[in-house]
Design an enzyme around this catalytic site. Structure first.
Site, short mmCIF file in Angstrom:
data_model
loop_
_atom_site.label_atom_id
_atom_site.label_comp_id
_atom_site.label_asym_id
_atom_site.label_seq_id
_atom_site.Cartn_x
_atom_site.Cartn_y
_atom_site.Cartn_z
N GLU A 37 38.45 48.06 22.47
CA GLU A 37 38.47 49.26 23.29
C GLU A 37 37.92 50.48 22.53
O GLU A 37 37.23 51.32 23.12
CB GLU A 37 39.89 49.55 23.78
N CYS A 192 28.79 48.71 40.92
CA CYS A 192 28.80 50.14 41.26
C CYS A 192 28.22 50.95 40.10
O CYS A 192 28.87 51.82 39.53
CB CYS A 192 30.22 50.59 41.59
N CYS A 199 25.44 47.65 46.45
CA CYS A 199 26.48 47.87 47.46
C CYS A 199 26.71 46.66 48.36
O CYS A 199 27.83 46.42 48.82
CB CYS A 199 26.15 49.09 48.31
N CYS A 202 29.33 44.38 46.90
CA CYS A 202 30.56 45.02 46.42
C CYS A 202 31.73 44.64 47.32
O CYS A 202 31.63 44.72 48.55
CB CYS A 202 30.39 46.54 46.40
N CYS A 208 33.85 51.97 51.92
CA CYS A 208 33.37 52.92 50.90
C CYS A 208 32.57 54.04 51.57
O CYS A 208 31.58 53.77 52.27
CB CYS A 208 32.51 52.18 49.88
#
Length: 350
Positions: A37, A192, A199, A202, A208
């Site tokens: 991370e 995205c 799209c 998705c 959305c």
């Protein structure tokens, strides 16, 4: 769409399409997820993978990290950039050793107090490694939420960020939090995307706002293109056979504790330095200049190659000055521009 349906769509997508074989996802621990991370902050997954593998191979646990030198960490970090992250890892290892007996903490309030760890990173570490119920809000997640809910605003706006935290806290499921968080990050990075989002594939496209309006480029608002200030540095590249003279940066500046060539603000000062030190030279020539971009400015680098007939007394090695041998390189941290210059000479070595 209810909060439950939103999270379930993400989990269903992750089950079928999510990334599950990244190096830090195998035999994951708090330690390995923490390292990944930190490395992934402002850096792409594909770029991080080889660095992560090499890092864990050399530092498989907190103890090995604590017993290492900062130079060892910076050496493995060379080329990854944003070197404050490496410094923060080193500081954290000492804090963990002293305060938590060498065991990475598993409480949010303890994790978030470690250097370089904010709310989202702490949530990511605990949810991805232990499946604790903490949301994350990195750039990818922000973009998904802004487009899905049709939020007008800039990505880094404080009011927008506060609103997004409220949303992500409400939709993050109590169970399978880690999978949900990973799914959100995967969708943000592969579907995205900031430019030309996919799209049609998705899992959230039915409701959305950005997709319904067919105006994904409207979300989030684009910042005015920033013009980065330019700075200039002159590097004196001092060479004797296959050896190069490097200095350790001990100041509070860019590349702290990394080794680089003697650096000056202009050519006149650089050449005067050579005269003052009475350095005998064989040849002096200008190398090809190049740019190196930082997060907040661009550095224009002018290297001057100086070849020596012999090594004078001035060039004695100590803790902050070394001869770097291309055939037997030392394990030290070197910034990318220095690596780039050294690579120019490596091709001539048999």
């Amino acid at each position: 769409m209810t909060k439950y349906i939103f999270s379930q769509l993400i989990l269903n997508w992750y089950h079928k399409n999510g990334r599950k074989n990244l190096p830090w996802q195998k035999n994951k621990t708090l330690y390995t997820v923490w390292i990944s991370e930190i490395m992934l902050q402002q850096t792409t997954v594909n770029f991080v993978i080889p660095y992560f593998k090499k890092f864990i191979l050399n530092f498989p646990n907190i103890k090995s990290l604590y017993n290492s030198k900062l130079d060892d960490i910076l050496y493995l970090w060379s080329g990854l950039g944003y070197y404050n992250r490496a410094h923060n890892i080193y500081k954290s290892a000492h804090i963990i050793n002293k305060k938590y007996k060498g065991i990475f903490p598993n409480q949010f309030l303890d994790v978030i107090q470690l250097p370089g760890i904010g709310r989202s990173t702490a949530g990511a570490i605990l949810s991805l490694s232990l499946n604790f119920n903490y949301p994350i809000l990195d750039g990818n997640v922000k973009r998904i939420l802004i487009r899905y809910y049709g939020i007008i605003g800039f990505l880094k706006d404080k009011k927008v960020e506060k609103k997004l935290w409220n949303i992500i806290e409400s939709i993050t499921p109590i169970h399978n939090t880690g999978k949900f968080n990973q799914g959100m990050m995967d969708i943000g990075s592969s579907i995205c995307t900031s430019i030309k989002p996919k799209c049609k594939i998705c899992p959230l496209n039915q409701e959305c706002i950005a997709q319904i309006e067919k105006k994904w480029e409207k979300y989030p608002l684009k910042n005015i293109k920033k013009i980065y200030p330019e700075k200039i540095s002159w590097f004196i590249v001092i060479k004797y056979k296959n050896n190069f003279w490097l200095r350790k940066n001990t100041e509070e500046d860019i590349w702290k504790n990394l080794f680089y060539f003697p650096k000056f603000n202009n050519k006149e000062i650089a050449l005067n330095w050579l005269k003052e030190k009475k350095i005998h030279i064989n040849t002096c020539e200008n190398m090809i200049s190049f740019f190196h971009k930082f997060s907040h400015f661009v550095l224009h680098i002018h290297p001057i190659l100086i070849t020596l007939p012999y090594i004078s007394k001035f060039f004695k090695e100590n803790n902050t000055n070394i001869w770097y041998n291309l055939k037997k390189p030392k394990n030290i941290g070197i910034p990318r521009p220095v690596e780039k210059i050294l690579e120019h000479f490596k091709k001539d070595i048999l």
